[in-house]
Design a protein around this motif. Structure first.
Motif, mmCIF file in Angstrom:
data_model
loop_
_atom_site.group_PDB
_atom_site.id
_atom_site.type_symbol
_atom_site.label_atom_id
_atom_site.label_comp_id
_atom_site.label_asym_id
_atom_site.label_seq_id
_atom_site.Cartn_x
_atom_site.Cartn_y
_atom_site.Cartn_z
ATOM 1 N N MET A 39 0.861 -1.190 0.000
ATOM 2 C CA MET A 39 0.000 0.000 0.000
ATOM 3 C C MET A 39 0.893 1.235 0.000
ATOM 4 S SD MET A 39 -1.213 -0.075 3.936
ATOM 5 C CE MET A 39 -0.592 -1.651 4.479
ATOM 6 N N SER A 53 -3.404 4.306 1.403
ATOM 7 C CA SER A 53 -4.183 4.016 0.212
ATOM 8 C C SER A 53 -3.809 2.622 -0.252
ATOM 9 C CB SER A 53 -3.861 5.060 -0.864
ATOM 10 O OG SER A 53 -4.566 4.775 -2.045
ATOM 11 N N LYS A 54 -4.813 1.780 -0.373
ATOM 12 C CA LYS A 54 -4.558 0.411 -0.814
ATOM 13 C C LYS A 54 -5.628 -0.015 -1.813
ATOM 14 C CE LYS A 54 -6.664 -1.761 3.221
ATOM 15 N NZ LYS A 54 -7.742 -1.579 3.705
ATOM 16 N N LEU A 55 -5.462 -1.187 -2.365
ATOM 17 C CA LEU A 55 -6.408 -1.735 -3.333
ATOM 18 C C LEU A 55 -7.822 -1.687 -2.764
ATOM 19 C CD1 LEU A 55 -6.617 -3.245 -6.093
ATOM 20 C CD2 LEU A 55 -6.385 -5.362 -4.793
ATOM 21 N N ASP A 56 -8.793 -1.246 -3.572
ATOM 22 C CA ASP A 56 -10.169 -1.157 -3.101
ATOM 23 C C ASP A 56 -10.742 -2.543 -2.802
ATOM 24 O OD1 ASP A 56 -10.428 -1.787 -5.925
ATOM 25 O OD2 ASP A 56 -12.547 -1.266 -5.713
ATOM 26 N N VAL A 81 -8.422 2.397 -5.730
ATOM 27 C CA VAL A 81 -7.941 2.396 -4.357
ATOM 28 C C VAL A 81 -9.057 2.823 -3.402
ATOM 29 C CG1 VAL A 81 -5.549 2.866 -5.011
ATOM 30 C CG2 VAL A 81 -7.088 4.774 -4.552
ATOM 31 N N ASP A 82 -8.837 2.598 -2.120
ATOM 32 C CA ASP A 82 -9.831 3.018 -1.139
ATOM 33 C C ASP A 82 -9.735 4.520 -0.826
ATOM 34 O OD1 ASP A 82 -7.418 2.803 0.228
ATOM 35 O OD2 ASP A 82 -8.235 1.666 1.903
ATOM 36 N N GLU A 84 -8.101 7.994 -2.565
ATOM 37 C CA GLU A 84 -7.388 8.624 -3.681
ATOM 38 C C GLU A 84 -6.525 9.783 -3.190
ATOM 39 O OE1 GLU A 84 -10.787 8.449 -7.138
ATOM 40 O OE2 GLU A 84 -10.957 10.021 -5.617
#
Length: 187
Positions: A39, A53-56, A81-82, A84
């Motif tokens: 992340m 911020s990481k993969l949604d 991402v969760d 932005e």
């Protein structure tokens, strides 16, 4: 003698351009980007706003074996991402890049070239975005088993919209990223 003159004639403007490309002075915003497995952490240095911020969650669920979630039904699969990054247009933005664990690389092709995020070292670059929109990128350095699931999403808005977002982000994110447990955020 002629090749030497040609070489010098080409070297002078090339050197000026290279120096200008690396000149982060007079930036209006400083964004510190720290790579973690798997992340990104973003710190708006002047404004005490920081977040991960990481993969949604939709992409993360769809990528799991046996999830039965159709990846073609997930918007921007593996590129969303969760949280932005939000940046204003027509503003010189200094980006400081580092990493906490292994080498990562921050790359948003439509905005800038690839820059490495190296533990214990700070790389820097600058951008000045003219066109509002959503720009997507990824970590481009093989950084471990979930390297392919480390997207970057930058939302570029007008200065007024950025000021509104920043005001809301100060209350939502101020001081919170420093207290996060990385293991908890990574889940």
């Amino acid at each position: 003698m002629i090749p030497f003159v040609i070489l010098v004639g080409m070297a002078i403007p090339a050197t000026k351009t290279l120096i200008m490309m690396e000149d982060t002075r007079n930036s209006e915003i400083t964004l510190k980007v720290t790579g973690y497995q798997w992340m990104w952490k973003y710190d708006y240095v002047e404004d005490d706003v920081a977040f991960f911020s990481k993969l949604d969650s939709d992409s993360n669920e769809a990528r799991q074996l046996g999830s039965k979630k159709d990846v073609t039904k997930v918007d921007n699969y593996l590129l969303n991402v969760d949280n932005e990054v939000v940046l204003p247009t027509d503003t010189k933005i200094r980006i400081l890049l580092t990493a906490s664990d292994v080498i990562h690389a921050w790359w948003v092709p439509e905005l800038t070239g690839k820059k490495d995020a190296i533990p214990g070292y700070v790389n820097e670059l600058w951008i000045d975005i003219k066109k509002p929109g959503v720009y997507r990128g990824q970590c481009t350095e093989l950084c471990g088993k979930d390297h392919a699931f480390m997207p970057i999403t930058v939302k570029v808005v007008s200065q007024d919209a950025y000021n509104s977002w920043l005001s809301a982000a100060k209350s939502e994110y101020a001081g919170t990223a420093q207290s996060y447990n990385i293991a908890e955020v990574a889940k």
